[in-house]
Design an enzyme around this catalytic site. Structure first.
Site, PDB file in Angstrom:
ATOM      1  N   ARG A 163      26.553  11.843 -22.263  1.00  0.00           N
ATOM      2  CA  ARG A 163      25.611  11.001 -21.522  1.00  0.00           C
ATOM      3  C   ARG A 163      24.518  10.549 -22.480  1.00  0.00           C
ATOM      4  O   ARG A 163      23.429  11.119 -22.513  1.00  0.00           O
ATOM      5  CB  ARG A 163      25.070  11.785 -20.340  1.00  0.00           C
ATOM      6  CG  ARG A 163      26.126  11.923 -19.236  1.00  0.00           C
ATOM      7  CD  ARG A 163      25.800  13.006 -18.249  1.00  0.00           C
ATOM      8  NE  ARG A 163      25.885  14.328 -18.868  1.00  0.00           N
ATOM      9  CZ  ARG A 163      25.837  15.471 -18.209  1.00  0.00           C
ATOM     10  NH1 ARG A 163      25.688  15.470 -16.906  1.00  0.00           N
ATOM     11  NH2 ARG A 163      25.912  16.615 -18.845  1.00  0.00           N
ATOM     12  N   ASP A 183      21.500   8.636 -24.343  1.00  0.00           N
ATOM     13  CA  ASP A 183      20.206   8.133 -23.865  1.00  0.00           C
ATOM     14  C   ASP A 183      20.080   6.619 -23.994  1.00  0.00           C
ATOM     15  O   ASP A 183      20.872   5.983 -24.693  1.00  0.00           O
ATOM     16  CB  ASP A 183      19.082   8.749 -24.707  1.00  0.00           C
ATOM     17  CG  ASP A 183      18.713  10.130 -24.219  1.00  0.00           C
ATOM     18  OD1 ASP A 183      19.048  10.471 -23.072  1.00  0.00           O
ATOM     19  OD2 ASP A 183      18.082  10.870 -25.000  1.00  0.00           O
ATOM     20  N   TYR A 217      28.303  12.584 -34.529  1.00  0.00           N
ATOM     21  CA  TYR A 217      27.163  11.685 -34.325  1.00  0.00           C
ATOM     22  C   TYR A 217      26.631  11.239 -35.683  1.00  0.00           C
ATOM     23  O   TYR A 217      26.771  11.960 -36.678  1.00  0.00           O
ATOM     24  CB  TYR A 217      26.024  12.409 -33.601  1.00  0.00           C
ATOM     25  CG  TYR A 217      26.162  12.459 -32.100  1.00  0.00           C
ATOM     26  CD1 TYR A 217      25.619  11.454 -31.311  1.00  0.00           C
ATOM     27  CD2 TYR A 217      26.810  13.518 -31.476  1.00  0.00           C
ATOM     28  CE1 TYR A 217      25.725  11.502 -29.916  1.00  0.00           C
ATOM     29  CE2 TYR A 217      26.919  13.568 -30.087  1.00  0.00           C
ATOM     30  CZ  TYR A 217      26.375  12.553 -29.323  1.00  0.00           C
ATOM     31  OH  TYR A 217      26.474  12.601 -27.960  1.00  0.00           O
ATOM     32  N   ARG A 225      18.717  13.922 -32.564  1.00  0.00           N
ATOM     33  CA  ARG A 225      17.464  13.223 -32.859  1.00  0.00           C
ATOM     34  C   ARG A 225      16.391  14.179 -33.379  1.00  0.00           C
ATOM     35  O   ARG A 225      15.561  13.803 -34.219  1.00  0.00           O
ATOM     36  CB  ARG A 225      16.980  12.478 -31.618  1.00  0.00           C
ATOM     37  CG  ARG A 225      17.865  11.260 -31.300  1.00  0.00           C
ATOM     38  CD  ARG A 225      17.608  10.694 -29.919  1.00  0.00           C
ATOM     39  NE  ARG A 225      16.223  10.331 -29.746  1.00  0.00           N
ATOM     40  CZ  ARG A 225      15.676  10.007 -28.567  1.00  0.00           C
ATOM     41  NH1 ARG A 225      16.426   9.994 -27.476  1.00  0.00           N
ATOM     42  NH2 ARG A 225      14.396   9.693 -28.485  1.00  0.00           N
TER      43      ARG A 225
END
Lengths: 244, 244
Positions: B49, B51, B109, B196
């Protein structure tokens, strides 16, 4: 004084560089921001009048101003008045008779092709998606024929109104990084649509529809119809200009 | 039958993956397009999910349908009903009990930092612009401490509601290509904001504000405040998921 600015932009949302009656242009945005910043009417002269959708990392423009703002500080103040898809990279004072279009220079352009089956939405604005496999070695072999001084009539739009269609290409390279094929050209100048027609022709070579050696025939014929199609604008980025 | 889709998107114009009352999301766009295509209400289950502002080259989702359309043809028909910033890369039938979030997998990622003085407008949507010089070797040295099985409490949002904050990172690499620093992480799963926060921490290391070895202290403390700030969403891209 005369001030030079080096301008980067994402051309996606503009009707190209040059001011025109319909549509917002890069030149217009820069004139408005400079006029607002320097508090006098400013009208820039650009080096490359890029088409709608074409991007730039380093287009060049100059303007005259009576302002006493230090020329090298203008870029920072200007960026605060520009949208985030136009960023002035650098500003400096130049000779009063310097003209970015008439001064001797080397211009570099890059055309990017995303060569994979499915489109990549994160690259959709600055690469041209081409579905069929392209042979990069053959494209590079064809690109080598561009190097040197040639009459580029076959590689320019019939609309181009110029005295001479002779230009010199210093380097022409095709290489692949991941899924993206880069066509990078450096020359003393480029005719209207020239890089996009070269890209369209190299794609035909890469797809096996044209042999690299056919580039010689295209040059000899001096006929736009011999070359490949004009590749879409959004794959093109003006990389920069070096002045002597 | 249960169908898996692999989805790429430019997250710039979306309020993230997950359906929510305010704002358009990727999940919503996919549900609408699938419902329209298959002529029955479809509700997908996504793997990650992401952002608002986060991009993806290969997020995974599944859905159940009674349609007889061949599963591998769904991607093409679906793309005709999707905006050009969402592209389904692939579709296929999977086992009826396959769940993209609970199956064993390796997720990758990437966080991208544009490390130069001036912003580059052509990269503004998928890189985080950082003005000061970053030491890539030190960042890479710090990233190596991430590899292995650890409690990532210090590297996750306090908002994350999960039973265990233990995750395994298989590879963690930092490298520079032109002006862009890539932080690439592969692991068995990532906590909310984890990539992040890792990026924000590695930026501190690269800027010389933190020694690479301090990563050990951050792990030991199990305290979000020890790590660096959460880097902005738009620098993050979900690269893909491999299932066993």
């Amino acid at each position: 004084m005369r001030v030079m600015i080096v301008v980067a932009y994402d051309g996606s949302n503009y009707s190209g560089w040059q001011i025109q009656p319909n549509g917002v242009t890069i030149e217009q945005k820069l004139n408005e921001a400079l006029t607002d910043l320097l508090q006098e009417p400013i009208s820039i002269m650009g080096a490359s009048r890029t088409d709608a959708g074409v991007h730039s990392l380093g287009n060049v423009a100059v303007f005259d101003t009576t302002s006493r703002m230090p020329a090298d500080k203008i870029s920072f103040a200007l960026n605060q008045r520009l949208p985030d898809d136009i960023v002035v990279q650098y500003s400096c004072q130049v000779e009063d008779d310097f003209h970015p279009r008439y001064a001797a220079c080397r211009k570099t352009y890059e055309y990017k092709i995303l060569n994979r089956k499915m489109p990549d939405p994160t690259k959709r604005k600055d690469t041209f998606h081409y579905y069929y496999d392209l042979d990069v070695d053959k494209m590079n072999e064809a690109a080598a024929y561009l190097i040197g001084q040639h009459d580029f009539t076959s590689f320019s739009s019939v609309k181009a109104q110029v005295k001479s269609r002779v230009r010199t290409i210093y380097t022409a390279k095709v290489y692949k990084e991941d899924d993206v094929i880069h066509i990078r050209l450096t020359g003393d100048g480029f005719l209207y649509n020239m890089v996009r027609i070269i890209a369209g022709t190299l794609i035909k070579v890469g797809a096996g529809e044209m042999e690299p050696m056919y580039m010689l025939e295209i040059f000899r014929g001096r006929n736009r119809e011999l070359a490949g199609p004009t590749a879409p604008a959004h794959g093109l980025t003006m990389i920069g200009i070096e002045y002597e």
